[in-house]
Design a protein around this motif. Structure first.
Motif, PDB file in Angstrom:
ATOM      1  N   ASN A   1     -16.949  18.508 -67.846  1.00  0.00           N
ATOM      2  CA  ASN A   1     -16.585  19.300 -66.670  1.00  0.00           C
ATOM      3  C   ASN A   1     -17.869  19.945 -66.161  1.00  0.00           C
ATOM      4  OD1 ASN A   1     -13.777  18.804 -66.821  1.00  0.00           O
ATOM      5  ND2 ASN A   1     -13.538  20.401 -68.366  1.00  0.00           N
TER       6      ASN A   1
ATOM      7  N   TRP B   1     -23.685  15.262 -57.316  1.00  0.00           N
ATOM      8  CA  TRP B   1     -22.208  15.340 -57.339  1.00  0.00           C
ATOM      9  C   TRP B   1     -21.594  13.974 -57.077  1.00  0.00           C
ATOM     10  CZ3 TRP B   1     -18.740  14.634 -53.142  1.00  0.00           C
ATOM     11  CH2 TRP B   1     -17.416  14.995 -53.401  1.00  0.00           C
ATOM     12  N   HIS B   2     -22.060  13.269 -56.052  1.00  0.00           N
ATOM     13  CA  HIS B   2     -21.559  11.924 -55.765  1.00  0.00           C
ATOM     14  C   HIS B   2     -21.775  11.001 -56.955  1.00  0.00           C
ATOM     15  CE1 HIS B   2     -20.377  12.044 -51.534  1.00  0.00           C
ATOM     16  NE2 HIS B   2     -21.468  12.758 -51.261  1.00  0.00           N
TER      17      HIS B   2
ATOM     18  N   LYS C   1     -19.307  11.944 -59.809  1.00  0.00           N
ATOM     19  CA  LYS C   1     -17.917  11.628 -59.443  1.00  0.00           C
ATOM     20  C   LYS C   1     -17.693  10.114 -59.457  1.00  0.00           C
ATOM     21  CE  LYS C   1     -15.211  14.249 -57.711  1.00  0.00           C
ATOM     22  NZ  LYS C   1     -14.064  15.033 -58.233  1.00  0.00           N
ATOM     23  N   ASN C   2     -18.673   9.368 -58.946  1.00  0.00           N
ATOM     24  CA  ASN C   2     -18.531   7.914 -58.892  1.00  0.00           C
ATOM     25  C   ASN C   2     -18.573   7.277 -60.273  1.00  0.00           C
ATOM     26  OD1 ASN C   2     -18.464   8.183 -56.131  1.00  0.00           O
ATOM     27  ND2 ASN C   2     -20.549   7.474 -55.781  1.00  0.00           N
TER      28      ASN C   2
ATOM     29  N   GLN D   1     -17.073  11.330 -63.971  1.00  0.00           N
ATOM     30  CA  GLN D   1     -17.218  12.694 -64.470  1.00  0.00           C
ATOM     31  C   GLN D   1     -16.540  13.677 -63.509  1.00  0.00           C
ATOM     32  OE1 GLN D   1     -18.351  13.433 -67.349  1.00  0.00           O
ATOM     33  NE2 GLN D   1     -19.919  11.964 -67.981  1.00  0.00           N
ATOM     34  N   ASP D   2     -16.077  14.786 -64.054  1.00  0.00           N
ATOM     35  CA  ASP D   2     -15.532  15.860 -63.226  1.00  0.00           C
ATOM     36  C   ASP D   2     -16.688  16.769 -62.826  1.00  0.00           C
ATOM     37  OD1 ASP D   2     -14.368  18.817 -63.020  1.00  0.00           O
ATOM     38  OD2 ASP D   2     -12.747  17.431 -62.572  1.00  0.00           O
ATOM     39  N   ALA D   3     -16.876  16.965 -61.534  1.00  0.00           N
ATOM     40  CA  ALA D   3     -18.024  17.752 -61.073  1.00  0.00           C
ATOM     41  C   ALA D   3     -17.654  18.586 -59.856  1.00  0.00           C
ATOM     42  CB  ALA D   3     -19.194  16.831 -60.727  1.00  0.00           C
ATOM     43  N   THR D   4     -18.275  19.757 -59.755  1.00  0.00           N
ATOM     44  CA  THR D   4     -18.075  20.667 -58.631  1.00  0.00           C
ATOM     45  C   THR D   4     -19.409  21.276 -58.236  1.00  0.00           C
ATOM     46  OG1 THR D   4     -15.872  21.254 -59.465  1.00  0.00           O
ATOM     47  CG2 THR D   4     -16.834  22.711 -57.796  1.00  0.00           C
TER      48      THR D   4
ATOM     49  N   GLY E   1     -19.792  14.944 -48.422  1.00  0.00           N
ATOM     50  CA  GLY E   1     -19.341  15.765 -49.544  1.00  0.00           C
ATOM     51  C   GLY E   1     -19.448  17.244 -49.285  1.00  0.00           C
TER      52      GLY E   1
ATOM     53  N   GLN F   1     -16.509  19.569 -49.718  1.00  0.00           N
ATOM     54  CA  GLN F   1     -15.989  19.805 -51.070  1.00  0.00           C
ATOM     55  C   GLN F   1     -16.754  20.914 -51.802  1.00  0.00           C
ATOM     56  OE1 GLN F   1     -13.185  18.087 -52.285  1.00  0.00           O
ATOM     57  NE2 GLN F   1     -13.181  17.523 -50.114  1.00  0.00           N
TER      58      GLN F   1
END
Length: 340
Positions: free
Chosen positions: A18, A39-40, A43-44, A47-50, A66, A69
């Motif tokens: 996370n 982040w891209h 996510k691709n 993985q969970d990312a913020t 993005g 987001q």
């Protein structure tokens, strides 16, 4: 990246995480571009990312893929705190001291006691909060470093057009459209690859530089009218008061690049802009130089700041007039350095 760092990163990414990705306060093109590109990538790859920004950033960067987001700590405080509390790893990009994240400093300091931090940054004098550090002051930008990071974990072929656009934007803005001394042949080779992978360079330049409002251009006129040229010190500086900003409907990012106009003058090696911020009770300062004069050392010594040799920032708690006068009083001690 050295082999030890690459091994540590690969081990970290070998299991689901996370992730929280954080740039510095008042993020610029390099900060937003690098965090969104990473982040891209995560996510691709499942993985969970913020991405969490400490505060808002300029409108001319909000077209980036993005961007919608991104969480803003000032506006979405509880949601951001929850993300940090539940994170298993934090990536910090384009800064190297937790004092650069404003109100995010406290929750990040708490998180650093429990989970690993990964730093990717090109500024001088990094602190030691990160377990994994990729720090290189010779790099043109954090976006160039993120490209190297992705390459090190065998991910270059996974760079999408969205990632390429984010990385190109950060490299372009942090190199002054590829004119700063930190721009190398390798920088251009990476940029060429990003264009091949879908970064539309002409469109990106247009979105970043060609979306001025009439108010911003009039504010630029005020700034140039306020410019003071000190030929004996090969220095030019600009002041902008809060009243002048308010009179021109100032929006975040409107003064971006103003400081560079001083360096377009023949014979000027040192350019500065002082911007009054009554909300924070400070004068925000940007320093730029040509040649070997280190604005990083100047900012660290006198204005509680720092950055790079030719580009740095600082702050003053004096009034705008007092700050400018204090700045002028310092120049006599640097006359020989500025004359080169």
């Amino acid at each position: 990246m050295n082999l030890e760092t690459v091994k540590a990163v690969k081990e970290l990414l070998s299991t689901p995480q996370n992730m929280v990705i954080i740039p510095h306060k008042n993020p610029d093109g390099d900060a937003i571009g690098s965090t969104l590109a990473l982040w891209h990538f995560f996510k691709n790859n499942g993985q969970d990312a913020t991405v969490i920004v400490p505060n808002d950033y300029p409108k001319f960067l909000k077209w980036m893929p993005g961007s919608d987001q991104i969480l803003n700590f000032e506006k979405e405080n509880h949601q951001c705190k929850d993300k940090i509390e539940n994170a298993t790893v934090v990536f910090t990009l384009d800064f190297n001291h937790l004092g650069r994240v404003g109100q995010l400093e406290e929750p990040l300091e708490e998180a650093a006691k429990k989970i690993p931090f990964v730093m990717i940054d090109h500024h001088q004098a990094p602190s030691d909060y990160a377990k994994i550090m990729y720090s290189d002051v010779e790099m043109s930008s954090t976006c160039q470093m993120v490209y190297n990071f992705i390459e090190a974990v065998d991910g270059v072929e996974k760079i999408t057009s969205e990632m390429a656009s984010c990385l190109y934007t950060g490299i372009m803005t942090d190199t002054g459209s590829f004119k700063f001394r930190s721009t190398t042949g390798e920088t251009h080779r990476i940029v060429a690859d990003l264009i091949d992978r879908g970064a539309e360079n002409t469109e990106i330049h247009h979105r970043v530089f060609d979306t001025n409002t009439p108010a911003r251009l009039k504010l630029l006129g005020v700034a140039l009218n306020n410019m003071k040229i000190l030929e004996q010190f090969k220095t030019a500086y600009i002041t902008l008061s809060q009243d002048e900003l308010d009179a021109h409907n100032y929006q975040k990012g409107d003064t971006e690049g103003f400081v560079n106009y001083g360096l377009t003058l023949e014979g000027i090696n040192f350019a500065v802009i002082f911007i009054e911020n009554k909300e924070e009770g400070i004068i925000k300062i940007s320093f730029r130089s040509i040649g070997d004069f280190s604005v990083n050392e100047f900012a660290r010594s006198h204005f509680n700041g720092g950055g790079h040799n030719n580009a740095a920032g600082g702050r003053s708690e004096k009034s705008l007039q007092e700050t400018a006068l204090y700045f002028e009083s310092l120049l006599k001690d640097y006359k020989n350095q500025l004359a080169v």
